[in-house]
Design a protein around this motif. Structure first.
Motif, PDB file in Angstrom:
ATOM      1  N   PHE A 150     -18.761 -32.114 -15.510  1.00 33.74           N
ATOM      2  CA  PHE A 150     -18.783 -32.614 -16.884  1.00 33.74           C
ATOM      3  C   PHE A 150     -19.650 -33.872 -16.969  1.00 33.74           C
ATOM      4  O   PHE A 150     -19.845 -34.589 -15.981  1.00 33.74           O
ATOM      5  CB  PHE A 150     -17.367 -32.914 -17.393  1.00 33.74           C
ATOM      6  CG  PHE A 150     -16.606 -33.967 -16.632  1.00 33.74           C
ATOM      7  CD1 PHE A 150     -16.422 -35.241 -17.159  1.00 33.74           C
ATOM      8  CD2 PHE A 150     -16.055 -33.688 -15.386  1.00 33.74           C
ATOM      9  CE1 PHE A 150     -15.713 -36.211 -16.469  1.00 33.74           C
ATOM     10  CE2 PHE A 150     -15.341 -34.651 -14.681  1.00 33.74           C
ATOM     11  CZ  PHE A 150     -15.167 -35.915 -15.220  1.00 33.74           C
ATOM     12  N   LEU A 151     -20.158 -34.111 -18.168  1.00 32.95           N
ATOM     13  CA  LEU A 151     -20.919 -35.319 -18.478  1.00 32.95           C
ATOM     14  C   LEU A 151     -20.040 -36.284 -19.262  1.00 32.95           C
ATOM     15  O   LEU A 151     -19.171 -35.857 -20.034  1.00 32.95           O
ATOM     16  CB  LEU A 151     -22.151 -34.981 -19.321  1.00 32.95           C
ATOM     17  CG  LEU A 151     -23.227 -34.085 -18.695  1.00 32.95           C
ATOM     18  CD1 LEU A 151     -24.284 -33.736 -19.742  1.00 32.95           C
ATOM     19  CD2 LEU A 151     -23.855 -34.762 -17.494  1.00 32.95           C
ATOM     20  N   VAL A 152     -20.266 -37.568 -19.066  1.00 37.33           N
ATOM     21  CA  VAL A 152     -19.613 -38.618 -19.851  1.00 37.33           C
ATOM     22  C   VAL A 152     -20.716 -39.475 -20.463  1.00 37.33           C
ATOM     23  O   VAL A 152     -21.500 -40.098 -19.747  1.00 37.33           O
ATOM     24  CB  VAL A 152     -18.684 -39.487 -18.986  1.00 37.33           C
ATOM     25  CG1 VAL A 152     -18.096 -40.624 -19.817  1.00 37.33           C
ATOM     26  CG2 VAL A 152     -17.566 -38.636 -18.381  1.00 37.33           C
ATOM     27  N   ILE A 153     -20.782 -39.490 -21.783  1.00 40.40           N
ATOM     28  CA  ILE A 153     -21.817 -40.237 -22.500  1.00 40.40           C
ATOM     29  C   ILE A 153     -21.126 -41.343 -23.283  1.00 40.40           C
ATOM     30  O   ILE A 153     -20.286 -41.079 -24.150  1.00 40.40           O
ATOM     31  CB  ILE A 153     -22.608 -39.320 -23.458  1.00 40.40           C
ATOM     32  CG1 ILE A 153     -23.022 -37.998 -22.761  1.00 40.40           C
ATOM     33  CG2 ILE A 153     -23.828 -40.056 -23.988  1.00 40.40           C
ATOM     34  CD1 ILE A 153     -23.887 -38.186 -21.545  1.00 40.40           C
ATOM     35  N   ALA A 154     -21.464 -42.576 -22.968  1.00 43.98           N
ATOM     36  CA  ALA A 154     -20.849 -43.741 -23.609  1.00 43.98           C
ATOM     37  C   ALA A 154     -21.935 -44.652 -24.161  1.00 43.98           C
ATOM     38  O   ALA A 154     -23.107 -44.561 -23.765  1.00 43.98           O
ATOM     39  CB  ALA A 154     -19.980 -44.499 -22.598  1.00 43.98           C
ATOM     40  N   PRO A 155     -21.581 -45.554 -25.086  1.00 38.57           N
ATOM     41  CA  PRO A 155     -22.584 -46.508 -25.575  1.00 38.57           C
ATOM     42  C   PRO A 155     -23.189 -47.290 -24.425  1.00 38.57           C
ATOM     43  O   PRO A 155     -22.480 -47.758 -23.529  1.00 38.57           O
ATOM     44  CB  PRO A 155     -21.772 -47.415 -26.511  1.00 38.57           C
ATOM     45  CG  PRO A 155     -20.626 -46.573 -26.963  1.00 38.57           C
ATOM     46  CD  PRO A 155     -20.291 -45.712 -25.784  1.00 38.57           C
ATOM     47  N   GLU A 156     -24.487 -47.435 -24.444  1.00 37.11           N
ATOM     48  CA  GLU A 156     -25.189 -48.100 -23.342  1.00 37.11           C
ATOM     49  C   GLU A 156     -24.863 -49.584 -23.271  1.00 37.11           C
ATOM     50  O   GLU A 156     -25.054 -50.205 -22.226  1.00 37.11           O
ATOM     51  CB  GLU A 156     -26.696 -47.868 -23.503  1.00 37.11           C
ATOM     52  CG  GLU A 156     -27.085 -46.410 -23.315  1.00 37.11           C
ATOM     53  CD  GLU A 156     -28.529 -46.126 -23.708  1.00 37.11           C
ATOM     54  OE1 GLU A 156     -29.232 -45.482 -22.917  1.00 37.11           O
ATOM     55  OE2 GLU A 156     -28.931 -46.543 -24.819  1.00 37.11           O
ATOM     56  N   ASP A 157     -24.366 -50.146 -24.371  1.00 35.72           N
ATOM     57  CA  ASP A 157     -24.032 -51.573 -24.381  1.00 35.72           C
ATOM     58  C   ASP A 157     -22.529 -51.786 -24.556  1.00 35.72           C
ATOM     59  O   ASP A 157     -22.096 -52.816 -25.075  1.00 35.72           O
ATOM     60  CB  ASP A 157     -24.791 -52.297 -25.487  1.00 35.72           C
ATOM     61  CG  ASP A 157     -24.513 -51.722 -26.867  1.00 35.72           C
ATOM     62  OD1 ASP A 157     -23.907 -50.622 -26.954  1.00 35.72           O
ATOM     63  OD2 ASP A 157     -24.893 -52.359 -27.870  1.00 35.72           O
ATOM     64  N   ALA A 158     -21.710 -50.820 -24.129  1.00 36.57           N
ATOM     65  CA  ALA A 158     -20.260 -50.937 -24.291  1.00 36.57           C
ATOM     66  C   ALA A 158     -19.728 -52.142 -23.524  1.00 36.57           C
ATOM     67  O   ALA A 158     -20.107 -52.378 -22.372  1.00 36.57           O
ATOM     68  CB  ALA A 158     -19.573 -49.666 -23.812  1.00 36.57           C
ATOM     69  N   GLY A 184     -27.445 -32.266 -29.770  1.00 32.41           N
ATOM     70  CA  GLY A 184     -26.645 -33.169 -30.578  1.00 32.41           C
ATOM     71  C   GLY A 184     -27.147 -34.596 -30.611  1.00 32.41           C
ATOM     72  O   GLY A 184     -26.547 -35.429 -31.282  1.00 32.41           O
ATOM     73  N   ASP A 185     -28.231 -34.887 -29.880  1.00 28.43           N
ATOM     74  CA  ASP A 185     -28.749 -36.255 -29.808  1.00 28.43           C
ATOM     75  C   ASP A 185     -27.592 -37.205 -29.482  1.00 28.43           C
ATOM     76  O   ASP A 185     -27.401 -38.246 -30.117  1.00 28.43           O
ATOM     77  CB  ASP A 185     -29.417 -36.626 -31.126  1.00 28.43           C
ATOM     78  CG  ASP A 185     -30.283 -37.893 -31.035  1.00 28.43           C
ATOM     79  OD1 ASP A 185     -30.556 -38.336 -29.895  1.00 28.43           O
ATOM     80  OD2 ASP A 185     -30.651 -38.428 -32.091  1.00 28.43           O
ATOM     81  N   VAL A 186     -26.826 -36.825 -28.449  1.00 26.32           N
ATOM     82  CA  VAL A 186     -25.525 -37.446 -28.218  1.00 26.32           C
ATOM     83  C   VAL A 186     -25.626 -38.905 -27.792  1.00 26.32           C
ATOM     84  O   VAL A 186     -24.827 -39.730 -28.223  1.00 26.32           O
ATOM     85  CB  VAL A 186     -24.716 -36.606 -27.207  1.00 26.32           C
ATOM     86  CG1 VAL A 186     -23.412 -37.298 -26.849  1.00 26.32           C
ATOM     87  CG2 VAL A 186     -24.427 -35.215 -27.775  1.00 26.32           C
ATOM     88  N   GLN A 187     -26.609 -39.261 -26.958  1.00 28.83           N
ATOM     89  CA  GLN A 187     -26.696 -40.661 -26.546  1.00 28.83           C
ATOM     90  C   GLN A 187     -26.935 -41.574 -27.737  1.00 28.83           C
ATOM     91  O   GLN A 187     -26.286 -42.618 -27.883  1.00 28.83           O
ATOM     92  CB  GLN A 187     -27.796 -40.854 -25.502  1.00 28.83           C
ATOM     93  CG  GLN A 187     -27.856 -42.270 -24.920  1.00 28.83           C
ATOM     94  CD  GLN A 187     -26.612 -42.620 -24.121  1.00 28.83           C
ATOM     95  OE1 GLN A 187     -26.344 -42.020 -23.092  1.00 28.83           O
ATOM     96  NE2 GLN A 187     -25.852 -43.614 -24.588  1.00 28.83           N
ATOM     97  N   ASN A 188     -27.842 -41.194 -28.614  1.00 31.52           N
ATOM     98  CA  ASN A 188     -28.084 -42.002 -29.810  1.00 31.52           C
ATOM     99  C   ASN A 188     -26.855 -42.030 -30.704  1.00 31.52           C
ATOM    100  O   ASN A 188     -26.544 -43.063 -31.320  1.00 31.52           O
ATOM    101  CB  ASN A 188     -29.282 -41.473 -30.584  1.00 31.52           C
ATOM    102  CG  ASN A 188     -30.600 -41.829 -29.918  1.00 31.52           C
ATOM    103  OD1 ASN A 188     -30.702 -42.844 -29.233  1.00 31.52           O
ATOM    104  ND2 ASN A 188     -31.611 -41.000 -30.094  1.00 31.52           N
ATOM    105  N   ALA A 189     -26.148 -40.905 -30.780  1.00 28.73           N
ATOM    106  CA  ALA A 189     -24.955 -40.848 -31.627  1.00 28.73           C
ATOM    107  C   ALA A 189     -23.877 -41.803 -31.129  1.00 28.73           C
ATOM    108  O   ALA A 189     -23.284 -42.552 -31.916  1.00 28.73           O
ATOM    109  CB  ALA A 189     -24.418 -39.422 -31.686  1.00 28.73           C
ATOM    110  N   VAL A 190     -23.610 -41.809 -29.822  1.00 35.68           N
ATOM    111  CA  VAL A 190     -22.546 -42.689 -29.316  1.00 35.68           C
ATOM    112  C   VAL A 190     -22.968 -44.157 -29.394  1.00 35.68           C
ATOM    113  O   VAL A 190     -22.123 -45.041 -29.598  1.00 35.68           O
ATOM    114  CB  VAL A 190     -22.119 -42.303 -27.879  1.00 35.68           C
ATOM    115  CG1 VAL A 190     -21.653 -40.864 -27.812  1.00 35.68           C
ATOM    116  CG2 VAL A 190     -23.209 -42.551 -26.865  1.00 35.68           C
ATOM    117  N   ASN A 191     -24.270 -44.422 -29.247  1.00 34.85           N
ATOM    118  CA  ASN A 191     -24.748 -45.801 -29.403  1.00 34.85           C
ATOM    119  C   ASN A 191     -24.529 -46.294 -30.830  1.00 34.85           C
ATOM    120  O   ASN A 191     -24.112 -47.427 -31.061  1.00 34.85           O
ATOM    121  CB  ASN A 191     -26.232 -45.893 -29.054  1.00 34.85           C
ATOM    122  CG  ASN A 191     -26.510 -45.789 -27.569  1.00 34.85           C
ATOM    123  OD1 ASN A 191     -25.619 -45.923 -26.735  1.00 34.85           O
ATOM    124  ND2 ASN A 191     -27.766 -45.539 -27.227  1.00 34.85           N
TER     125      ASN A 191
END
Length: 406
Positions: A150-158, A184-191
């Motif tokens: 699995f992948l875990v995508i979190a805000p890069e500045d969390a 889903g452009d997920v990295q940008n979405a979570v940021n």
């Protein structure tokens, strides 16, 4: 090359390009009566074959691996964050009511604490870039131990004290976890929206990737629920997770499984979204969860059909069960057949902005059948082909000949 974004789980060898064989199995699924998901067939023998990572064609969206956030307990109420406020993707509707990033009201019914993992969680790799290893959890399936990815995508500045909602993203039959990440452009979405996305990879030995069909054993279904539990536990061990906002969404095969997960883990989930999914017929029936959660039920109109499944029919079956159970339903019919939902978003917004906002607008503490949309209306950025309540959505009148089923 990967096939269509919403490739139906029953396409198998016919249309999805997957290494699936056995016309007899497909025919059996198409004609079999639905069975209860509470049966007790024996465990299905599993293999240790895993999908190939990083085999997708096309460029990545530029996300880089980030460092992990500090672990904290999930048993305390949400706290304010030190990061910038989440950037709205859709408009100002969310400013009028409490959302996932707000503190729960006094006296609210809160989600249970997230259970601790039964073993030792790995140090999670966060983010994704080409060639990066997936996160791995072992799982016992019958006499075999398999590695679940699995992948875990979190805000890069969390920041360590930022309490983050979590959403699980279950991919379609012809796709992989990386595809959902990219589409889903997920990295940008979570940021932008300040949440964590967990993107599981199908284990590789199930005929339709996820266990949702009438011929999938209950043992396989329970194993997938356990995988969800394990991923959530390990994410909560490493991150400051907002347990009041744990949601799930899926596309096609992933949506069919998401409905099963909503029934099996409804005590944990705050909401769920079904994108061309559903229940009934050749799909396992709906299981009523104890917690009544808001749901977005979306499909592509009367021609959302792929080989053997009528997704309008399965979506309506799901809706009827939700309505009968007292759940809030946002119905969305985009009328573009079995294809990527054409969410209308402005430049600079993430591709699935309405999806993320529905998730973040509906925390766990809402009363049964309650949604801020009932009082304040649907936010202005939500598609006009969405409406509150079963049978109320009005599909776009213009022709739309998209179809990603083949």
């Amino acid at each position: 090359m990967r096939r269509g974004f919403l490739c139906l789980p029953l396409l198998a060898a016919l249309a999805c390009g997957d290494d699936l064989v056995g016309d007899t199995d497909v025919a059996t699924l198409a004609t079999s009566e639905p069975t209860s998901s509470t049966g007790t067939p024996g465990p299905t023998d599993a293999t240790t074959t895993q999908p190939t990572q990083g085999s997708s064609e096309g460029s990545m969206s530029g996300a880089e691996t980030t460092t992990t956030a500090a672990a904290t307990s999930t048993s305390e109420p949400p706290t304010s964050t030190t990061a910038d406020p989440p950037q709205p993707d859709m408009g100002s509707g969310g400013d009028d009511f409490l959302r996932c990033h707000d503190d729960p009201p006094d006296g609210a019914t809160l989600a249970p604490d997230i259970a601790a993992y039964g073993g030792t969680c790995p140090a999670l790799e966060v983010g994704f870039m080409e060639g990066q290893a997936f996160n791995v959890l072992p799982q016992q399936l019958g006499n075999n131990t398999v590695e679940r990815l699995f992948l875990v995508i979190a805000p890069e500045d969390a920041s360590p004290d930022e309490r983050l909602p979590v959403i699980f993203l279950w991919h379609w039959l012809g796709g992989e976890a990386q595809d959902f990440y990219e589409r889903g452009d997920v990295q940008n979405a979570v940021n932008q929206k300040r949440f964590i996305a967990v993107i599981p990879e199908a284990r590789g030995d199930l005929l339709f990737k996820w266990p949702f069909s009438a011929i999938d054993s209950d043992a396989d279904l329970q194993a997938e629920f356990q995988f969800f539990d394990d991923m959530l536990s390990c994410v909560a061990e490493q991150f400051n997770v907002n347990k009041e906002c744990v949601s799930s969404t899926g596309v096609s095969a992933g949506a069919l499984f998401t409905s099963q997960l909503a029934g099996g883990r409804g005590d944990v989930l705050s909401s769920f979204m079904s994108l061309s999914g559903g229940t009934g017929g050749a799909i396992k029936p709906w299981t009523a969860p104890a917690h009544k959660m808001p749901a977005m039920v979306l499909w592509g109109g009367p021609d959302d059909f792929c080989i053997l499944i009528d997704f309008e029919q399965t979506s309506k079956d799901l809706e009827q069960n939700l309505e009968a159970g007292g759940h809030f339903v946002l119905e969305c019919i985009h009328n573009c057949n079995h294809s990527t939902p054409p969410f209308p978003v402005d430049p600079g917004q993430t591709a699935f902005a309405p999806l993320w906002d529905f998730f973040l607008d509906h925390p766990y503490w809402l009363a049964p059948g309650e949604s801020p949309y009932n009082e304040f209306g649907i936010p202005e950025g939500m598609p006009d082909w969405c409406a509150i309540g079963v049978g109320n959505a009005v599909p776009p009148p213009e022709p739309c000949d998209k179809n990603e089923c083949s």
